[in-house]
Each structure stands twice: as structure tokens, then as C-alpha cells.
Design an enzyme around this catalytic site. Structure first.
Site, PDB file in Angstrom:
ATOM      1  N   ARG A   1       1.741   3.354  -6.185  1.00 33.93           N
ATOM      2  CA  ARG A   1       2.529   4.390  -5.493  1.00 33.93           C
ATOM      3  C   ARG A   1       1.705   4.851  -4.288  1.00 33.93           C
ATOM      4  O   ARG A   1       0.551   4.481  -4.111  1.00 33.93           O
ATOM      5  CB  ARG A   1       2.951   5.532  -6.424  1.00 33.93           C
ATOM      6  CG  ARG A   1       2.071   5.923  -7.556  1.00 33.93           C
ATOM      7  CD  ARG A   1       0.746   6.520  -7.157  1.00 33.93           C
ATOM      8  NE  ARG A   1       0.901   7.583  -6.181  1.00 33.93           N
ATOM      9  CZ  ARG A   1      -0.032   8.015  -5.375  1.00 33.93           C
ATOM     10  NH1 ARG A   1      -1.243   7.462  -5.394  1.00 33.93           N
ATOM     11  NH2 ARG A   1       0.170   8.980  -4.519  1.00 33.93           N
ATOM     12  N   GLY A   2       2.363   5.704  -3.463  1.00 38.91           N
ATOM     13  CA  GLY A   2       1.751   6.086  -2.190  1.00 38.91           C
ATOM     14  C   GLY A   2       2.324   5.160  -1.115  1.00 38.91           C
ATOM     15  O   GLY A   2       2.304   3.927  -1.283  1.00 38.91           O
TER      16      GLY A   2
ATOM     17  N   ASP B   1       5.431  10.143   3.652  1.00 38.52           N
ATOM     18  CA  ASP B   1       6.168   8.928   3.266  1.00 38.52           C
ATOM     19  C   ASP B   1       7.040   8.439   4.411  1.00 38.52           C
ATOM     20  O   ASP B   1       7.415   7.268   4.467  1.00 38.52           O
ATOM     21  CB  ASP B   1       7.018   9.190   2.027  1.00 38.52           C
ATOM     22  CG  ASP B   1       6.140   9.096   0.796  1.00 38.52           C
ATOM     23  OD1 ASP B   1       5.359  10.026   0.559  1.00 38.52           O
ATOM     24  OD2 ASP B   1       6.198   8.053   0.118  1.00 38.52           O
TER      25      ASP B   1
ATOM     26  N   LYS C   1       5.665  14.259  -0.663  1.00 41.12           N
ATOM     27  CA  LYS C   1       5.824  14.634  -2.070  1.00 41.12           C
ATOM     28  C   LYS C   1       6.396  16.044  -2.219  1.00 41.12           C
ATOM     29  O   LYS C   1       5.986  16.959  -1.508  1.00 41.12           O
ATOM     30  CB  LYS C   1       4.448  14.517  -2.744  1.00 41.12           C
ATOM     31  CG  LYS C   1       4.382  14.832  -4.205  1.00 41.12           C
ATOM     32  CD  LYS C   1       5.401  14.099  -5.058  1.00 41.12           C
ATOM     33  CE  LYS C   1       5.395  12.597  -4.870  1.00 41.12           C
ATOM     34  NZ  LYS C   1       6.595  11.960  -5.488  1.00 41.12           N
TER      35      LYS C   1
HETATM   36  O1  MRU Z   1       5.638   9.352  -5.427  1.00 41.38           O
HETATM   37  P1  MRU Z   1       4.366   8.905  -4.769  1.00 41.38           P
HETATM   38  O2  MRU Z   1       3.170   9.125  -5.607  1.00 41.38           O
HETATM   39  O3  MRU Z   1       4.482   7.497  -4.236  1.00 41.38           O
HETATM   40  O4  MRU Z   1       4.244   9.851  -3.512  1.00 41.38           O
HETATM   41  C1  MRU Z   1       3.129   9.700  -2.660  1.00 41.38           C
HETATM   42  C2  MRU Z   1       3.068  10.724  -1.604  1.00 41.38           C
HETATM   43  O5  MRU Z   1       3.943  11.555  -1.476  1.00 41.38           O
HETATM   44  C3  MRU Z   1       1.941  10.642  -0.647  1.00 41.38           C
HETATM   45  O6  MRU Z   1       1.592  11.916  -0.223  1.00 41.38           O
HETATM   46  C4  MRU Z   1       2.390   9.811   0.549  1.00 41.38           C
HETATM   47  O7  MRU Z   1       2.826   8.550   0.144  1.00 41.38           O
HETATM   48  C5  MRU Z   1       1.351   9.675   1.579  1.00 41.38           C
HETATM   49  S1  MRU Z   1      -0.071   8.880   0.910  1.00 41.38           S
HETATM   50  C6  MRU Z   1      -0.898   8.060   1.955  1.00 41.38           C
END
Ligand code: MRU
Length: 350
Positions: free
Chosen positions: A53-54, A240, A251
Site C-alpha cells: 500500500r502507499g 495519493d 488518507k
Molecule cells: O491506504 P494506503 O495505506 O495505501 O494509503 C496511503 C496513504 O494515504 C499515503 O499517505 C499516500 O499514499 C502517500 S505515501 C507516499
């Protein structure tokens, strides 16, 4: 040995012996285990199930997923491999909707292979490696740019996980935190736990501990009072997707940190590579917000937290309006108070 080598040992997405190897983030911080994946549809499933994830890490995993789809399809479809692999590509694209890096990575591969008549497999793998490498390099540059801008902080609040686990390595917002800490210019980090999936408590605290960067875990709802107590001078998040007008999808809980930061006169920094800026999305209202299963809200580790009949609403991202963003940090520099005009000029889009 430079800063990044010394402070960054975690890799969430790797390519080994024609397979994608993913550090299973669902098991952290208690267990460090890896999944070896050889089929594209399994990459899509791993992205959907949050093994990886991320936003940038999802993009890199999807790029390798595209390569695996080619490996599966090309031997039997040397003439029509593009059409034959489309269902697998669609599966990858549908795995998570909000992070634009996924679409960006798949389109980059498709463009690179445009017009190729020979075996595309080698070229596709080369491009996927380039996406991973460039993301790591962008993170190092963003770390430097963000740390140069902040110079010194007595307390940073960060949300979700934006570190090596969420990227090709080093991290976006966490890369800035790493760089400031390495320079001795950061007193403390507050990590908000990030309900409901707990990326803050399970991943960010773990990552910071790997690098011996002191941090304190707080509940998401403690943020305003910690700000009020004067412990925080910056909020740092990743993204994202950044819309053309500077609105930021990240997030769930990021928006509330931004509102609280503005009320308390605290600056709000978004750290995101170019691959996260989406000029095709005009404003944040056009961004699809992923709505995940209610079980993420109603239970933790199999333990029910509410009544059996509780109704839920579980949007896992929110949109922070551009007007609440003090500065957007990219690998090529920073944009103060980002808006549509500044972003277009910065990207050389006109
Ligand atoms: O649901 P996730 O864990 O994939 O969400 C991740 C985030 O919201 C991060 O803050 C975002 O991807 C930026 S990370 C480089």
C-alpha cells in the site's frame, strides 16, 4: 555511505528471479514476511488486500504486475499480446481507485511499448525497474527539498505511512522527516495512529524505530489538542493524488489535520512526486474516494468492536482543499500555496 543508505534499509517491493516479492504489510510490525508473486492477477489481489500500500509503492507493484501479465500472455499471443493482456491490465487498474500512481505506471509502460513489434518483455521489465529507481531518487530529492524548506522543527505531526514501505524507498513526507533527523534539525515526531487500518501505529512508528528516530504515537483525535499545547510546528503528509488545482487526496484524517493546523497557525506540507500530480483531474471533487469493507471499522484482529448490526461508512481517503496547503514539495522543488496556475507553470504544462 550517504544519508539515504545509512537511514533506509526497508524495501517493500522487490523484483527477484522473475517474481515480484512484497513485504506483507498486513503482518507488520509483529512479523516480517514476504509474498513471492508470479501472476499479474495475484499482484492486483495483493494491492486490493493491502499487502502493498502507499501510492508510489502501489504504482511500482502495478508496473511489475504489468510485466508479469506480459510474461503470462506473450508466449501464446506474439501478435496480439496487447489485446490478450487487457483483462489482466484492467484487473490491475481496478485494484485501488484513488492512488493515481497505479494508472500513471501502467500508462507509462503502455506508452513505452507503443509500436514495439519484437518481444516486449525485456523492455517492459527495464521500464518497471526505471519506475522503481526514479521513485527512490525522487524521494531523496524531496527529502532534501522539504528539509531545506523547513530548516528546523521542534515537532512534526505526520499521518498514515509515507515511508519506505509506501514507496520505492526512503519515503515522501517520511523522507523529509528522515532528512531533518539526519541533519539533527528535528526534535520530535508525532505519528497519528490512522484509524481504521492503523498505518501510523503499525507502520510509521515501526519505520521510525528502525532508524532510531524518536516518535510518539497519538490517537487521530488527539491532534488538535497536541497542536494547541504548542508541540507541533509542521504537519507533513504524502498524497495519493494531487489535482490540477492543488487539492490533495490522502488518507482519511488528513483533511482534519489540515483544518486543525490552519486554526492553530501551523504550516501544512504535502510531499509528493510528479507521478502523483494528475492534470487530468481538475479538482479534488473529481477524485474517486475508495470506500472499503465495513470490517475494517467494526473489528480489529478478528475482535468485534461494535454491535453485529452496526451500519458503517468507511471512506479511506479525503480531500484537503488547496487553500489549506502551505507548501507542496516535489522532486524538482517546492510550490508555496499551490494553485492551478502555479502547478501548470511548475510542470511546464502550457
Ligand atoms: O491506504 P494506503 O495505506 O495505501 O494509503 C496511503 C496513504 O494515504 C499515503 O499517505 C499516500 O499514499 C502517500 S505515501 C507516499
Amino acid at each position: 555511505m550517504n544519508t539515504s543508505e545509512r537511514r533506509d534499509s526497508i524495501r517493500a517491493v522487490m523484483w527477484q528471479e522473475n517474481s515480484l516479492v512484497l513485504l506483507d504489510q498486513r503482518k507488520l510490525p509483529h512479523k516480517k514476511s514476504y509474498l513471492k508473486i508470479t501472476r499479474s492477477d495475484d499482484v492486483a489481489r495483493a494491492i486490493f488486500n493491502m499487502v502493498v500500500r502507499g501510492a508510489p509503492a502501489i504504482g511500482i507493484a502495478a508496473a511489475y504486475g504489468y510485466v508479469l501479465a506480459l510474461y503470462e500472455v506473450y508466449p501464446g499471443h506474439q501478435k496480439d499480446w496487447r489485446t490478450a493482456m487487457q483483462p489482466k491490465v484492467n484487473n490491475l487498474l481496478a485494484s485501488r481507485p484513488t492512488a493515481v500512481n497505479l494508472k500513471w505506471a501502467v500508462e507509462r509502460l503502455q506508452n513505452r511499448l507503443d509500436g514495439i513489434d519484437d518481444d516486449p518483455c525485456k523492455l517492459a521489465l527495464h521500464e518497471a525497474h526505471a519506475i522503481a529507481r526514479e521513485d527512490f531518487e525522487a524521494n531523496i530529492a524531496m527529502g532534501r527539498n522539504g528539509a531545506d524548506y523547513i530548516q528546523y522543527s521542534k515537532g512534526i505531526l505526520t499521518h498514515c505511512n509515507t515511508g519506505s514501505l509506501a514507496t520505492g524507498g526512503f519515503g515522501t513526507a517520511l523522507g523529509v522527516i528522515r532528512t531533518l533527523a539526519e541533519r539533527g534539525n528535528l526534535e520530535s515526531v508525532y505519528a497519528s495512529e490512522t484509524r481504521p487500518w492503523l498505518q501510523g501505529s503499525r507502520l510509521t512508528v515501526w519505520e521510525l524505530q528502525q532508524d532510531n528516530i524518536p516518535s510518539r504515537l497519538i490517537t487521530d483525535s488527539a491532534a488538535a489538542s497536541v497542536m494547541h499545547a504548542g508541540k507541533i510546528d509542521w504537519v507533513l503528509i504524502g498524497a495519493d493524488r494531487v489535482a490540477a488545482n492543488g487539492d490533495v487526496a490522502n488518507k482519511i484524517g488528513s483533511y482534519s489535520h489540515a483544518v486543525n493546523a490552519r486554526y492553530h497557525g501551523i504550516k501544512f506540507m504535502v510531499v509528493a512526486p510528479f507521478s502523483t500530480i494528475d492534470l487530468d483531474t481538475k479538482t479534488g471533487s473529481e477524485i474517486e474516494i475508495e470506500d472499503r469493507d465495513s470490517i475494517e471499522l467494526t473489528s480489529i484482529a478478528g475482535q468485534s468492536l461494535t454491535t453485529e448490526s452496526a451500519q458503517t461508512y468507511n471512506p479511506v481517503f479525503d480531500v484537503t482543499p488547496a487553500e489549506l496547503v502551505s507548501v507542496l514539495v516535489t522532486e524538482r522543488g517546492v510550490i508555496e500555496a499551490p494553485d492551478e496556475v502555479k502547478i501548470r507553470i511548475f510542470l511546464g504544462a502550457d
